[in-house]
Design a protein around this motif. Structure first.
Motif, short mmCIF file in Angstrom:
data_model
loop_
_atom_site.label_atom_id
_atom_site.label_comp_id
_atom_site.label_asym_id
_atom_site.label_seq_id
_atom_site.Cartn_x
_atom_site.Cartn_y
_atom_site.Cartn_z
N GLN A 69 0.74 -1.20 -0.04
CA GLN A 69 0.06 0.25 0.24
C GLN A 69 0.81 1.17 -0.42
O GLN A 69 0.72 2.49 0.38
N ARG A 70 2.06 1.37 -0.71
CA ARG A 70 3.00 2.47 -1.06
C ARG A 70 3.21 2.67 -2.06
O ARG A 70 4.60 1.01 -3.10
N ARG A 71 2.88 3.49 -3.19
CA ARG A 71 3.28 3.69 -4.59
C ARG A 71 3.56 5.04 -4.49
O ARG A 71 3.23 6.10 -4.11
N LEU A 72 4.81 5.40 -5.30
CA LEU A 72 5.44 6.97 -5.56
C LEU A 72 5.14 6.09 -7.89
O LEU A 72 5.37 5.33 -8.32
N GLY A 73 5.24 7.90 -8.35
CA GLY A 73 5.66 7.32 -9.72
C GLY A 73 7.46 8.17 -9.84
O GLY A 73 8.24 9.07 -9.14
N VAL A 74 7.87 7.22 -10.94
CA VAL A 74 9.28 7.31 -10.59
C VAL A 74 9.18 8.87 -11.99
O VAL A 74 8.57 9.18 -12.33
N LEU A 75 10.37 9.56 -11.56
CA LEU A 75 10.62 10.92 -12.72
C LEU A 75 10.81 10.21 -13.83
O LEU A 75 10.17 11.52 -14.66
N VAL A 76 11.10 9.57 -14.76
CA VAL A 76 11.57 9.59 -15.96
C VAL A 76 11.56 8.11 -16.45
O VAL A 76 11.41 7.71 -15.52
N TRP A 77 11.13 7.92 -17.10
CA TRP A 77 10.64 7.18 -18.48
C TRP A 77 11.10 6.92 -19.60
O TRP A 77 11.35 7.55 -20.11
N PRO A 78 11.72 5.73 -19.95
CA PRO A 78 12.04 4.35 -19.18
C PRO A 78 13.24 4.80 -17.60
O PRO A 78 14.09 6.14 -17.85
N ALA A 79 13.40 4.41 -16.51
CA ALA A 79 13.60 4.08 -15.11
C ALA A 79 14.63 3.29 -15.55
O ALA A 79 14.58 2.22 -15.20
N ASP A 80 15.87 3.52 -14.26
CA ASP A 80 16.88 2.98 -14.30
C ASP A 80 16.88 2.53 -12.96
O ASP A 80 15.88 2.93 -12.05
N LEU A 81 17.83 1.47 -12.15
CA LEU A 81 17.30 0.87 -10.91
C LEU A 81 17.29 2.20 -10.37
O LEU A 81 16.55 2.17 -9.09
N ALA A 82 18.83 3.09 -10.33
CA ALA A 82 18.28 3.92 -9.31
C ALA A 82 17.22 4.98 -9.24
O ALA A 82 16.30 5.29 -7.99
N GLU A 83 16.49 4.95 -9.91
CA GLU A 83 15.17 6.30 -10.80
C GLU A 83 14.06 4.83 -9.85
O GLU A 83 13.34 5.61 -8.56
N ARG A 84 13.89 3.69 -9.96
CA ARG A 84 12.99 2.94 -9.44
C ARG A 84 13.63 2.33 -7.41
O ARG A 84 12.59 2.31 -6.69
N ALA A 85 14.41 2.66 -7.44
CA ALA A 85 15.18 3.18 -5.98
C ALA A 85 14.04 3.79 -5.46
O ALA A 85 14.22 3.93 -3.72
N PHE A 86 13.95 5.55 -5.59
CA PHE A 86 13.95 6.06 -5.36
C PHE A 86 14.25 7.02 -4.58
O PHE A 86 13.55 7.50 -3.24
N GLY A 87 15.77 6.61 -4.73
CA GLY A 87 16.22 7.12 -3.77
C GLY A 87 16.26 9.05 -4.46
O GLY A 87 16.77 10.06 -4.19
N ARG A 88 16.20 9.51 -5.43
CA ARG A 88 15.67 11.13 -6.46
C ARG A 88 14.32 10.83 -6.25
O ARG A 88 13.44 9.61 -6.84
#
Length: 400
Positions: A69-88
């Protein structure tokens, strides 16, 4: 202002590192897509909004750190691993993602959409680590607007969040200036913070404060020649940043519309109408909202469209409705498609250019080439189009 949140405490670094490990082991890589020209079929306004929603949900919306029950949107697409980790991440982009999810659930309520609204809100709260609030008053205003709409339109309660954000915005008020600054401790009093804070104050029953903020924009930041609202003013000193952004006009129109509805004062109706006229004459091209450059500015056009639709629906402003409809037609006509779903550009009046070989995998590493082709990887740009198409749907459904 461009400010994706790069400030990390040690705790945030540990969260991001843990998330990267989880994603590396459980999440499949983001698949590449094939970009083609938009097909010629012409769906109705509701179908367009649904396709824009589907594109963002499939490309950008991800589980936060594998948590339920926790979701967010990655800032760019296609997204690399760092983006999908929501470090940014970017608090205010997520707030607008949540607001668009509310739009979709209100357009066509389903259990899946309701769950998504809840998960996105909880994702913001979790990723923010310290609670619902942060240092930026514009961020907090955008979020409280989305949460208030979820409450009012969908009966999804976030009472503790709304109350805490309302208190934070009121605590940020500088009585000597008569407004809230961009962020805590800053000397910049900008429309991007004042406008949405005013709308939130009006919707939460603080009409006096909302009125003061509207007066501030009208007297301190309105350009007497163009009728448009400037970016902000530094206080003390009174140095005005005369940059004109589309979204500044949107929030000013939205605030005057809220006050016209709630106070019945004709002055607010007249101010809203004058701003719409100024936008029509100076910030549109063949009736279409002026384009942006991506990044934070990618959201600017959609925010203007949202509040033009509000004043069209609430105050019957036909010019505002016409701008939204024209912009929606242009954005849709000029889209590309990736695996059958729309990909929108930062300029709705220009086609998203498709590579010479339409089946080529989407590669947007060269930012200058992408800009020239009106291609964008940014969530902000795609959210803007989704916001626009939801606004167009609301107007169409209301016969406006």
């Amino acid at each position: 202002m461009n400010r994706r949140n790069h400030e990390f405490t040690r705790r945030r670094v540990l969260y991001a590192a843990g998330a990267a490990i989880v994603l590396a082991t459980v999440a499949p890589p983001t698949p590449a897509g094939t970009i083609t020209r938009g097909c010629s079929r012409d769906p109705d306004a509701g179908e367009r909004a649904e396709l824009a929603e589907q594109a963002i949900v499939e490309r950008h919306v991800r589980s936060l750190w594998g948590l339920p029950q926790r979701r967010l949107g990655v800032l760019v697409w296609p997204a690399d691993l760092a983006e999908r980790a929501f470090g940014r991440w970017c608090y205010w982009w997520q707030a607008h993602l949540l607001d668009c999810a509310v739009d979709a659930a209100h357009r066509a309520r389903t259990p899946e959409r309701i769950d998504r609204v809840v998960a996105l809100a909880q994702g913001i709260r979790t990723r923010n680590v310290t609670g619902w609030t942060n240092r930026y008053y514009d961020d907090m205003a955008w979020l409280v607007l989305a949460l208030e709409r979820a409450d009012r339109l969908l009966d999804i309660r976030f009472a503790d969040a709304i109350g805490g954000l309302r208190t934070a915005l009121i605590d940020g008020w500088n009585p000597d200036v008569g407004a809230v600054p961009w962020r805590s401790g800053d000397d910049f009093y900008n429309t991007a913070a004042i406008g949405p804070t005013g709308i939130a104050m009006a919707r939460l029953g603080e009409l006096s404060r909302a009125g003061e903020l509207a007066d501030f924009l009208n007297t301190r930041l309105r350009d007497t020649d163009s009728g448009l609202i400037h970016d902000g003013v530094h206080e003390p000193g009174g140095r005005v940043d005369r940059t004109v952004h589309t979204y500044c006009q949107g929030v000013a129109v939205g605030l005057e519309t809220e006050l016209a509805l709630r106070t019945g004062e004709s002055g607010h109706r007249h101010r809203a109408a004058a701003l719409v006229t100024a936008v029509e004459h100076r910030l549109t091209d063949t009736g279409v909202i002026a384009g942006a450059a991506g990044n934070d500015s990618g959201l600017f056009m959609g925010i203007l469209a949202r509040y033009l639709a509000e004043t069209a629906l609430s105050l019957g402003n036909a010019a505002a409705a016409n701008i939204v409809h024209a912009s929606a037609e242009a954005a849709w006509a000029h889209r590309a498609e990736v695996d059958g779903l729309p990909l929108f550009g930062a300029d709705w009046n220009r086609p998203v250019e498709v590579p010479e070989h339409p089946g080529i995998f989407l590669q947007l590493a060269d930012a200058s080439a992408a800009s020239a082709a009106n291609l964008s990887r940014d969530l902000s740009v795609q959210l803007s189009a989704w916001m626009l198409l939801e606004a167009d749907y609301r107007l169409t459904a209301a016969g406006r």
